[in-house]
Scaffold this motif. Sequence first.
Motif, PDB file in Angstrom:
ATOM      1  N   LYS A 144      -1.391  -5.114   5.850  1.00 54.22           N
ATOM      2  CA  LYS A 144      -2.603  -4.410   5.424  1.00 54.22           C
ATOM      3  C   LYS A 144      -3.468  -5.378   4.612  1.00 54.22           C
ATOM      4  O   LYS A 144      -3.592  -5.269   3.389  1.00 54.22           O
ATOM      5  CB  LYS A 144      -2.212  -3.175   4.619  1.00 54.22           C
ATOM      6  CG  LYS A 144      -1.359  -2.200   5.426  1.00 54.22           C
ATOM      7  CD  LYS A 144      -0.846  -1.069   4.573  1.00 54.22           C
ATOM      8  CE  LYS A 144       0.076  -0.174   5.383  1.00 54.22           C
ATOM      9  NZ  LYS A 144       0.698   0.869   4.563  1.00 54.22           N
ATOM     10  N   VAL A 145      -4.075  -6.321   5.316  1.00 57.11           N
ATOM     11  CA  VAL A 145      -4.818  -7.406   4.681  1.00 57.11           C
ATOM     12  C   VAL A 145      -5.986  -6.869   3.853  1.00 57.11           C
ATOM     13  O   VAL A 145      -6.168  -7.253   2.695  1.00 57.11           O
ATOM     14  CB  VAL A 145      -5.315  -8.416   5.741  1.00 57.11           C
ATOM     15  CG1 VAL A 145      -6.170  -9.496   5.113  1.00 57.11           C
ATOM     16  CG2 VAL A 145      -4.137  -9.025   6.477  1.00 57.11           C
ATOM     17  N   LYS A 146      -6.771  -5.974   4.429  1.00 51.47           N
ATOM     18  CA  LYS A 146      -7.943  -5.431   3.727  1.00 51.47           C
ATOM     19  C   LYS A 146      -7.519  -4.653   2.483  1.00 51.47           C
ATOM     20  O   LYS A 146      -8.097  -4.822   1.409  1.00 51.47           O
ATOM     21  CB  LYS A 146      -8.741  -4.543   4.675  1.00 51.47           C
ATOM     22  CG  LYS A 146      -9.979  -3.968   4.050  1.00 51.47           C
ATOM     23  CD  LYS A 146     -10.732  -3.081   5.024  1.00 51.47           C
ATOM     24  CE  LYS A 146     -11.879  -2.411   4.308  1.00 51.47           C
ATOM     25  NZ  LYS A 146     -12.222  -1.130   4.868  1.00 51.47           N
ATOM     26  N   GLU A 147      -6.505  -3.797   2.625  1.00 48.24           N
ATOM     27  CA  GLU A 147      -6.041  -2.990   1.499  1.00 48.24           C
ATOM     28  C   GLU A 147      -5.500  -3.872   0.382  1.00 48.24           C
ATOM     29  O   GLU A 147      -5.747  -3.628  -0.791  1.00 48.24           O
ATOM     30  CB  GLU A 147      -4.959  -1.999   1.946  1.00 48.24           C
ATOM     31  CG  GLU A 147      -5.467  -0.902   2.852  1.00 48.24           C
ATOM     32  CD  GLU A 147      -5.410  -1.270   4.334  1.00 48.24           C
ATOM     33  OE1 GLU A 147      -5.404  -2.478   4.662  1.00 48.24           O
ATOM     34  OE2 GLU A 147      -5.386  -0.347   5.161  1.00 48.24           O
ATOM     35  N   TYR A 148      -4.763  -4.931   0.755  1.00 46.80           N
ATOM     36  CA  TYR A 148      -4.221  -5.827  -0.268  1.00 46.80           C
ATOM     37  C   TYR A 148      -5.348  -6.583  -0.974  1.00 46.80           C
ATOM     38  O   TYR A 148      -5.323  -6.757  -2.194  1.00 46.80           O
ATOM     39  CB  TYR A 148      -3.216  -6.818   0.310  1.00 46.80           C
ATOM     40  CG  TYR A 148      -2.634  -7.704  -0.767  1.00 46.80           C
ATOM     41  CD1 TYR A 148      -1.679  -7.204  -1.644  1.00 46.80           C
ATOM     42  CD2 TYR A 148      -3.086  -9.002  -0.943  1.00 46.80           C
ATOM     43  CE1 TYR A 148      -1.171  -7.993  -2.656  1.00 46.80           C
ATOM     44  CE2 TYR A 148      -2.582  -9.799  -1.961  1.00 46.80           C
ATOM     45  CZ  TYR A 148      -1.622  -9.289  -2.815  1.00 46.80           C
ATOM     46  OH  TYR A 148      -1.137 -10.080  -3.839  1.00 46.80           O
TER      47      TYR A 148
ATOM     48  N   HIS B 297      -8.351  -7.457  -5.866  1.00 42.44           N
ATOM     49  CA  HIS B 297      -9.630  -7.506  -6.550  1.00 42.44           C
ATOM     50  C   HIS B 297      -9.645  -6.530  -7.728  1.00 42.44           C
ATOM     51  O   HIS B 297     -10.100  -6.864  -8.828  1.00 42.44           O
ATOM     52  CB  HIS B 297     -10.776  -7.197  -5.581  1.00 42.44           C
ATOM     53  CG  HIS B 297     -12.115  -7.340  -6.203  1.00 42.44           C
ATOM     54  ND1 HIS B 297     -12.736  -6.324  -6.881  1.00 42.44           N
ATOM     55  CD2 HIS B 297     -12.956  -8.412  -6.279  1.00 42.44           C
ATOM     56  CE1 HIS B 297     -13.890  -6.741  -7.347  1.00 42.44           C
ATOM     57  NE2 HIS B 297     -14.056  -8.008  -6.996  1.00 42.44           N
ATOM     58  N   ALA B 298      -9.132  -5.321  -7.503  1.00 42.29           N
ATOM     59  CA  ALA B 298      -9.099  -4.324  -8.575  1.00 42.29           C
ATOM     60  C   ALA B 298      -8.225  -4.793  -9.737  1.00 42.29           C
ATOM     61  O   ALA B 298      -8.602  -4.655 -10.903  1.00 42.29           O
ATOM     62  CB  ALA B 298      -8.590  -2.990  -8.032  1.00 42.29           C
ATOM     63  N   VAL B 299      -7.079  -5.361  -9.430  1.00 42.09           N
ATOM     64  CA  VAL B 299      -6.163  -5.821 -10.484  1.00 42.09           C
ATOM     65  C   VAL B 299      -6.760  -6.994 -11.252  1.00 42.09           C
ATOM     66  O   VAL B 299      -6.683  -7.059 -12.475  1.00 42.09           O
ATOM     67  CB  VAL B 299      -4.792  -6.208  -9.882  1.00 42.09           C
ATOM     68  CG1 VAL B 299      -3.943  -6.953 -10.885  1.00 42.09           C
ATOM     69  CG2 VAL B 299      -4.068  -4.966  -9.395  1.00 42.09           C
TER      70      VAL B 299
END
Length: 117
Positions: A87-91, A96-98
């Motif tokens: 899940k490249v996009k989700e990761y 980015h959020a972290v």
Amino acid sequence: MKEPIEITLRDQLERGWWVDQSQWFEQKVWPLTGVWQPVRLKNGDITRGVMLAGYNGWRNGNYAPINVVQWLKPARWFASPEDMEGKVKEYAEYRHAVLYERKSPLRAQEQQKGLAP
């Protein structure tokens, strides 16, 4: 489809599938170096291992070489043990959020004083 297993490593629960260490080079979620992963050693021990740029093979916390036979492919970022892309996009969104959406204590103080937007 095989159900993921759960392991506890250093008080952290991990869900996923044990896969051959050679699959590490086929996955697309993480860079191929510098990412710590739960791994199973040739003697059956479970620990964390990392691939380091400029070195061949997996290393331990002291950066000594370790004989890894499998790594735990996490169910959080892969749909199945056969999923090579992940899940490249989700990761990327999670990373980015972290990294960038954490509130800085200094910025929070500035906001309280009305110095920052």
